[in-house]
Scaffold this active site. Structure first.
Site, PDB file in Angstrom:
ATOM      1  N   GLY A  14      -0.482   5.005  -3.609  1.00  0.00           N
ATOM      2  CA  GLY A  14      -0.776   6.475  -3.074  1.00  0.00           C
ATOM      3  C   GLY A  14       0.741   6.988  -3.511  1.00  0.00           C
ATOM      4  O   GLY A  14       1.833   6.008  -3.430  1.00  0.00           O
ATOM      5  N   HIS A  15       1.220   7.912  -4.501  1.00  0.00           N
ATOM      6  CA  HIS A  15       1.650   8.478  -4.733  1.00  0.00           C
ATOM      7  C   HIS A  15       2.682   9.917  -3.805  1.00  0.00           C
ATOM      8  O   HIS A  15       1.226  10.651  -3.652  1.00  0.00           O
ATOM      9  CB  HIS A  15       2.483   9.326  -6.368  1.00  0.00           C
ATOM     10  CG  HIS A  15       2.207   7.845  -7.666  1.00  0.00           C
ATOM     11  ND1 HIS A  15       2.219   7.953  -8.504  1.00  0.00           N
ATOM     12  CD2 HIS A  15       2.534   6.459  -6.887  1.00  0.00           C
ATOM     13  CE1 HIS A  15       2.522   6.374  -8.263  1.00  0.00           C
ATOM     14  NE2 HIS A  15       2.954   5.547  -8.023  1.00  0.00           N
ATOM     15  N   LYS A  45       8.169   5.965  -6.509  1.00  0.00           N
ATOM     16  CA  LYS A  45       7.712   6.793  -7.676  1.00  0.00           C
ATOM     17  C   LYS A  45       7.598   8.197  -8.183  1.00  0.00           C
ATOM     18  O   LYS A  45       7.397   8.462  -9.339  1.00  0.00           O
ATOM     19  CB  LYS A  45       7.355   5.925  -8.647  1.00  0.00           C
ATOM     20  CG  LYS A  45       7.278   4.069  -8.478  1.00  0.00           C
ATOM     21  CD  LYS A  45       6.885   3.050  -8.974  1.00  0.00           C
ATOM     22  CE  LYS A  45       5.067   3.173  -8.804  1.00  0.00           C
ATOM     23  NZ  LYS A  45       5.916   2.378  -6.995  1.00  0.00           N
ATOM     24  N   ASP A  60       6.516   1.121  -4.138  1.00  0.00           N
ATOM     25  CA  ASP A  60       6.384   2.710  -2.344  1.00  0.00           C
ATOM     26  C   ASP A  60       7.998   2.865  -2.912  1.00  0.00           C
ATOM     27  O   ASP A  60       8.479   2.688  -1.767  1.00  0.00           O
ATOM     28  CB  ASP A  60       6.443   1.731  -1.140  1.00  0.00           C
ATOM     29  CG  ASP A  60       4.726   1.404  -0.466  1.00  0.00           C
ATOM     30  OD1 ASP A  60       3.884   2.744  -1.527  1.00  0.00           O
ATOM     31  OD2 ASP A  60       4.633   1.168   0.091  1.00  0.00           O
ATOM     32  N   GLN A  93       2.589   0.615  -7.477  1.00  0.00           N
ATOM     33  CA  GLN A  93       3.110  -0.810  -7.533  1.00  0.00           C
ATOM     34  C   GLN A  93       4.126  -1.185  -7.897  1.00  0.00           C
ATOM     35  O   GLN A  93       5.125  -0.259  -8.155  1.00  0.00           O
ATOM     36  CB  GLN A  93       1.531  -1.324  -7.447  1.00  0.00           C
ATOM     37  CG  GLN A  93       0.383  -2.157  -6.182  1.00  0.00           C
ATOM     38  CD  GLN A  93      -0.533  -0.847  -7.257  1.00  0.00           C
ATOM     39  OE1 GLN A  93      -1.331  -1.345  -8.358  1.00  0.00           O
ATOM     40  NE2 GLN A  93      -1.265  -0.084  -6.370  1.00  0.00           N
TER      41      GLN A  93
HETATM   42  P1  IMP Z   1      -4.085  -4.316  -3.434  1.00  0.00           P
HETATM   43  O1  IMP Z   1      -3.892  -4.587  -4.087  1.00  0.00           O
HETATM   44  O2  IMP Z   1      -5.170  -3.848  -1.819  1.00  0.00           O
HETATM   45  O3  IMP Z   1      -4.962  -6.342  -3.643  1.00  0.00           O
HETATM   46  O4  IMP Z   1      -3.200  -5.326  -2.805  1.00  0.00           O
HETATM   47  C1  IMP Z   1      -2.501  -6.424  -2.322  1.00  0.00           C
HETATM   48  C2  IMP Z   1      -1.412  -6.509  -2.229  1.00  0.00           C
HETATM   49  O5  IMP Z   1      -0.333  -5.294  -2.763  1.00  0.00           O
HETATM   50  C3  IMP Z   1      -0.933  -5.942  -0.607  1.00  0.00           C
HETATM   51  O6  IMP Z   1       0.309  -6.835  -0.439  1.00  0.00           O
HETATM   52  C4  IMP Z   1      -0.486  -4.476  -0.603  1.00  0.00           C
HETATM   53  O7  IMP Z   1       0.627  -3.871   0.663  1.00  0.00           O
HETATM   54  C5  IMP Z   1       0.371  -4.418  -1.741  1.00  0.00           C
HETATM   55  N1  IMP Z   1      -0.065  -2.858  -2.339  1.00  0.00           N
HETATM   56  C6  IMP Z   1      -1.136  -2.740  -3.322  1.00  0.00           C
HETATM   57  N2  IMP Z   1      -1.173  -1.029  -3.803  1.00  0.00           N
HETATM   58  C7  IMP Z   1      -0.185  -0.816  -2.721  1.00  0.00           C
HETATM   59  C8  IMP Z   1       1.435  -0.183  -2.949  1.00  0.00           C
HETATM   60  O8  IMP Z   1       0.970   1.698  -4.086  1.00  0.00           O
HETATM   61  N3  IMP Z   1       2.189   0.447  -2.843  1.00  0.00           N
HETATM   62  C9  IMP Z   1       2.916  -0.885  -2.108  1.00  0.00           C
HETATM   63  N4  IMP Z   1       2.220  -2.468  -2.031  1.00  0.00           N
HETATM   64  C10 IMP Z   1       0.704  -2.231  -1.788  1.00  0.00           C
END
Ligand code: IMP
Length: 422
Positions: free
Chosen positions: A40-41, A16, A13, A223
């Site tokens: 999510g962009h 990007k 977040d 991420q």
């Molecule tokens: P997962 O990717 O859904 O398995 O989540 C694992 C961890 O990554 C959690 O702490 C999520 O909140 C974090 N996470 C996954 N995708 C994002 C993103 O796009 N932005 C920020 N955190 C993310």
């Protein structure tokens, strides 16, 4: 622009999507290489807001080709929804979107297992997005995943899906969860497969041909560095390589084709989900949430906020080889009298200038602070480096030096034009 890898230098977040959108102006192709629709962009063009989860934000420019690479895990139904949403908004998708044959699928049992495992962990939960990302990558590594190439081949898809649902239903039953209907999943996924089929291709060969003709390619990371499966704050991470190396494995483009790594970071720090965040701070959290900022694009969750952590961004420079940095959300700090920056960690008498691997040590780390005077002037309308308040420039120069990379882009608002290129 040459071939550029863009990564998040913090916990995701970092803004990007907006920087990718700015850089895409000079890119021929934009490639997503890892993650899934957990990302999510958000991109604003004029007053129009676009939230993209799987499709690279380059799709918003009609002359840019977009690739979903082999390293991504694709929820086909989510992807069809995203394509339809873009088509409704008048965005050109046909002819501009290419999906890797070898990307793995996210299936309903992955989502269900994600939720069940989180419940079972109780207070030790990761705080996942519950999009099935971990279980989908788990199946890929265990060599029982189903890929796009299977989805678009009905004769192959049906028996493979049947076997996978049979096995996963046993696991779901053990969790006390409802088993899935093979017929329903098959019908839904086949329909999505038919919709996606025209976009599916061998993206490795396509990207190689693009490199050979000298196309400029932007590899967009999802991420952030500290959510990387290997280099993040394990186990509080996502299940893919979010760092620069992931761009090569997730696209099939070789490391010696890459020219530059851009690291995107906020002027402060945020994180969603559980896990250590050494500079977390209530004052800055309240300030940003009070401004209506820092709510997740994918889950709507309030992000945890903290001061800029230069131990983390320096570590990110190390593992990604960041050449240039883009600092976003500078306007979020406009009202502060004093701004803190973490310049080191301390646990008792031991000091760290990198992120310790032992998570039990990391959670004990106390930041060592430096303080900077705030500029207390709105920056959202500033369009050149020279016009930024002197104190803002000093702050940005200091965090660039502490991070060990060249400051190249400053973002003072969500819109395309609210950007200062140095
Ligand atoms: P997962 O990717 O859904 O398995 O989540 C694992 C961890 O990554 C959690 O702490 C999520 O909140 C974090 N996470 C996954 N995708 C994002 C993103 O796009 N932005 C920020 N955190 C993310």
């Amino acid at each position: 622009m040459a071939n550029t890898i863009l990564v998040g230098a913090q916990w995701g977040d970092e803004g990007k999507g907006k920087i990718i959108d700015v850089l895409t102006e000079s890119a021929d192709i934009v490639v997503r290489t890892q993650g899934g629709n957990n990302a999510g962009h958000t991109v604003y063009i004029g007053k129009q807001k676009y939230v993209l989860h799987l499709i690279p934000s380059g799709i918003l420019r009609p002359d840019t080709q977009c690739v979903i690479g082999n390293g991504v895990v694709i929820d086909p139904i989510g992807l069809v929804g995203e394509i339809d949403g873009l088509l409704k908004m008048g965005v050109k998708v046909n002819g501009n979107l290419f999906i890797s044959e070898t990307a793995h699928l996210v299936l309903p049992y992955h989502r269900e297992l994600d939720a069940q495992r989180e419940n079972l962990k109780g207070k030790n939960k990761i705080g996942t997005t519950k999009r099935g990302i971990g279980p989908a990558y788990g199946d890929k590594a265990a060599r029982v995943g189903i890929r796009v190439i299977d989805l678009i081949n009905p004769a192959r898809f049906e028996p493979v899906l049947k076997a996978r649902i049979k096995e996963n239903n046993e696991v779901l039953k053990a969790f006390g969860a409802k088993p899935l209907s093979f017929k329903k999943v098959l019908a839904d996924y086949r329909a999505a497969g038919d919709r996606l089929q025209p976009f599916v291709t061998n993206t490795v060969v396509m990207l190689d041909q693009a490199c050979r003709r000298g196309a400029d390619i932007l590899f967009e990371g999802a991420q952030g560095t500290f959510l990387d499966l290997d280099h993040g704050t394990y186990p509080y991470v996502t299940s893919s390589n979010t760092t620069a190396g992931g761009a090569c494995t997730g696209s099939g483009v070789a490391p010696n084709r890459m020219d530059c790594v851009v690291g995107v970071m906020k002027a402060y720090t945020t994180r969603v989900g559980e896990g250590p965040l050494p500079t977390e701070n209530a004052e800055i959290s309240d300030l940003l949430h009070g401004m209506g900022r820092e709510f997740g694009a994918t889950t709507g969750r309030a992000r945890r906020c903290g001061w800029f952590d230069s131990v983390a961004t320096r570590h990110a420079t190390m593992v990604n080889g960041i050449d240039q940095m883009a600092v976003t959300n500078v306007d979020g700090l406009d009202t502060l009298e004093t701004i803190k920056v973490c310049i080191g960690y301390r646990v008792g008498d031991t000091k760290y200038d990198y992120i310790p691997n032992d998570i039990e040590v990391l959670v004990q780390c106390e930041p060592i602070w430096a303080e900077f005077p705030g500029w207390r002037t709105p920056t959202q309308d500033v369009r050149s480096w020279k016009k930024l308040p002197v104190k803002a420039r000093s702050y940005l120069n200091a965090i660039a030096e502490l991070s060990g990379a060249e400051l190249a882009i400053v973002s003072v608002g969500p819109a395309r034009e609210e950007t200062i290129l140095l």
